[in-house]
Motif scaffolding. Structure first.
Motif, PDB file in Angstrom:
ATOM      1  N   GLU A  42      45.384  33.253  49.689  1.00 12.53           N
ATOM      2  CA  GLU A  42      45.433  33.330  48.220  1.00 12.53           C
ATOM      3  C   GLU A  42      44.949  34.690  47.722  1.00 12.53           C
ATOM      4  O   GLU A  42      45.499  35.238  46.756  1.00 12.53           O
ATOM      5  N   ALA A  43      43.950  35.250  48.383  1.00 17.73           N
ATOM      6  CA  ALA A  43      43.444  36.575  47.994  1.00 17.73           C
ATOM      7  C   ALA A  43      44.521  37.640  48.193  1.00 17.73           C
ATOM      8  O   ALA A  43      44.709  38.516  47.339  1.00 17.73           O
ATOM      9  N   ILE A  48      48.713  41.342  45.976  1.00 16.15           N
ATOM     10  CA  ILE A  48      50.128  41.715  45.827  1.00 16.15           C
ATOM     11  C   ILE A  48      50.527  41.738  44.354  1.00 16.15           C
ATOM     12  O   ILE A  48      51.168  42.688  43.885  1.00 16.15           O
ATOM     13  N   GLU A  49      50.115  40.714  43.610  1.00 15.50           N
ATOM     14  CA  GLU A  49      50.464  40.668  42.184  1.00 15.50           C
ATOM     15  C   GLU A  49      49.732  41.757  41.391  1.00 15.50           C
ATOM     16  O   GLU A  49      50.292  42.296  40.432  1.00 15.50           O
ATOM     17  N   ALA A  50      48.520  42.104  41.805  1.00 15.43           N
ATOM     18  CA  ALA A  50      47.798  43.189  41.133  1.00 15.43           C
ATOM     19  C   ALA A  50      48.515  44.516  41.345  1.00 15.43           C
ATOM     20  O   ALA A  50      48.650  45.320  40.413  1.00 15.43           O
ATOM     21  N   LYS A  57      51.495  36.535  36.787  1.00 20.00           N
ATOM     22  CA  LYS A  57      51.380  36.059  38.168  1.00 20.00           C
ATOM     23  C   LYS A  57      49.989  36.351  38.744  1.00 20.00           C
ATOM     24  O   LYS A  57      49.461  35.549  39.516  1.00 20.00           O
ATOM     25  N   LEU A  58      49.406  37.487  38.369  1.00 22.03           N
ATOM     26  CA  LEU A  58      48.046  37.799  38.821  1.00 22.03           C
ATOM     27  C   LEU A  58      47.055  36.770  38.282  1.00 22.03           C
ATOM     28  O   LEU A  58      46.167  36.309  39.003  1.00 22.03           O
ATOM     29  N   THR A  59      47.217  36.383  37.038  1.00 20.47           N
ATOM     30  CA  THR A  59      46.342  35.367  36.442  1.00 20.47           C
ATOM     31  C   THR A  59      46.446  34.056  37.220  1.00 20.47           C
ATOM     32  O   THR A  59      45.432  33.429  37.561  1.00 20.47           O
ATOM     33  N   TYR A  60      47.657  33.649  37.532  1.00 20.49           N
ATOM     34  CA  TYR A  60      47.897  32.418  38.289  1.00 20.49           C
ATOM     35  C   TYR A  60      47.262  32.510  39.682  1.00 20.49           C
ATOM     36  O   TYR A  60      46.567  31.593  40.124  1.00 20.49           O
ATOM     37  N   VAL A  65      42.700  31.845  43.789  1.00 14.45           N
ATOM     38  CA  VAL A  65      41.621  32.475  44.563  1.00 14.45           C
ATOM     39  C   VAL A  65      40.285  31.814  44.237  1.00 14.45           C
ATOM     40  O   VAL A  65      39.516  31.461  45.145  1.00 14.45           O
ATOM     41  N   LEU A  66      40.001  31.636  42.957  1.00 14.35           N
ATOM     42  CA  LEU A  66      38.734  31.012  42.569  1.00 14.35           C
ATOM     43  C   LEU A  66      38.640  29.586  43.090  1.00 14.35           C
ATOM     44  O   LEU A  66      37.595  29.174  43.616  1.00 14.35           O
TER      45      LEU A  66
END
Length: 105
Positions: A42-43, A48-50, A57-60, A65-66
């Motif tokens: 997940e990290a 990748i999205e960042a 997608k980064l938010t999702y 990750v959390l």
């Protein structure tokens, strides 16, 4: 932080559930190593999205990750409050100074 505390409590509850009825219980039943592997996956997806710059997608992925971080902590019996206490201890300390203090023999 109440959302994270609530989520950590839910994960602790689901750890007691039947793995056939809960994704969290199923993941925890596979052991800490599998939980760590899933967190890593997940990290990487978040990284990748960042890099792509896709905010939605980064938010999702950051939410994933959390969630998987909390599952991994549960698998190793590390309380979220302990992690938060460590963050509080570091608050106001330079990252460079904090890292240097940890690496001194």
């Amino acid at each position: 932080m109440s959302v994270l505390n609530d989520l950590a409590a839910t994960i602790a509850e689901r750890a007691k559930a039947d793995p056939d009825s809960s994704w969290t219980a199923k993941l925890l039943a596979k052991g800490p190593e599998k939980c760590a592997e899933k967190f890593g996956e997940e990290a990487i997806e978040a990284v990748i999205e960042a890099v792509k710059g896709d905010r939605e997608k980064l938010t999702y992925e950051a939410a994933d990750v959390l969630f998987h971080l909390l599952v991994m902590l549960q698998a190793r019996d590390v309380a979220l409050d302990d992690v938060l206490a460590e963050l509080a201890r570091r608050q106001g300390v330079s990252g460079i100074a904090e890292k240097a203090a940890r690496t001194k023999p």
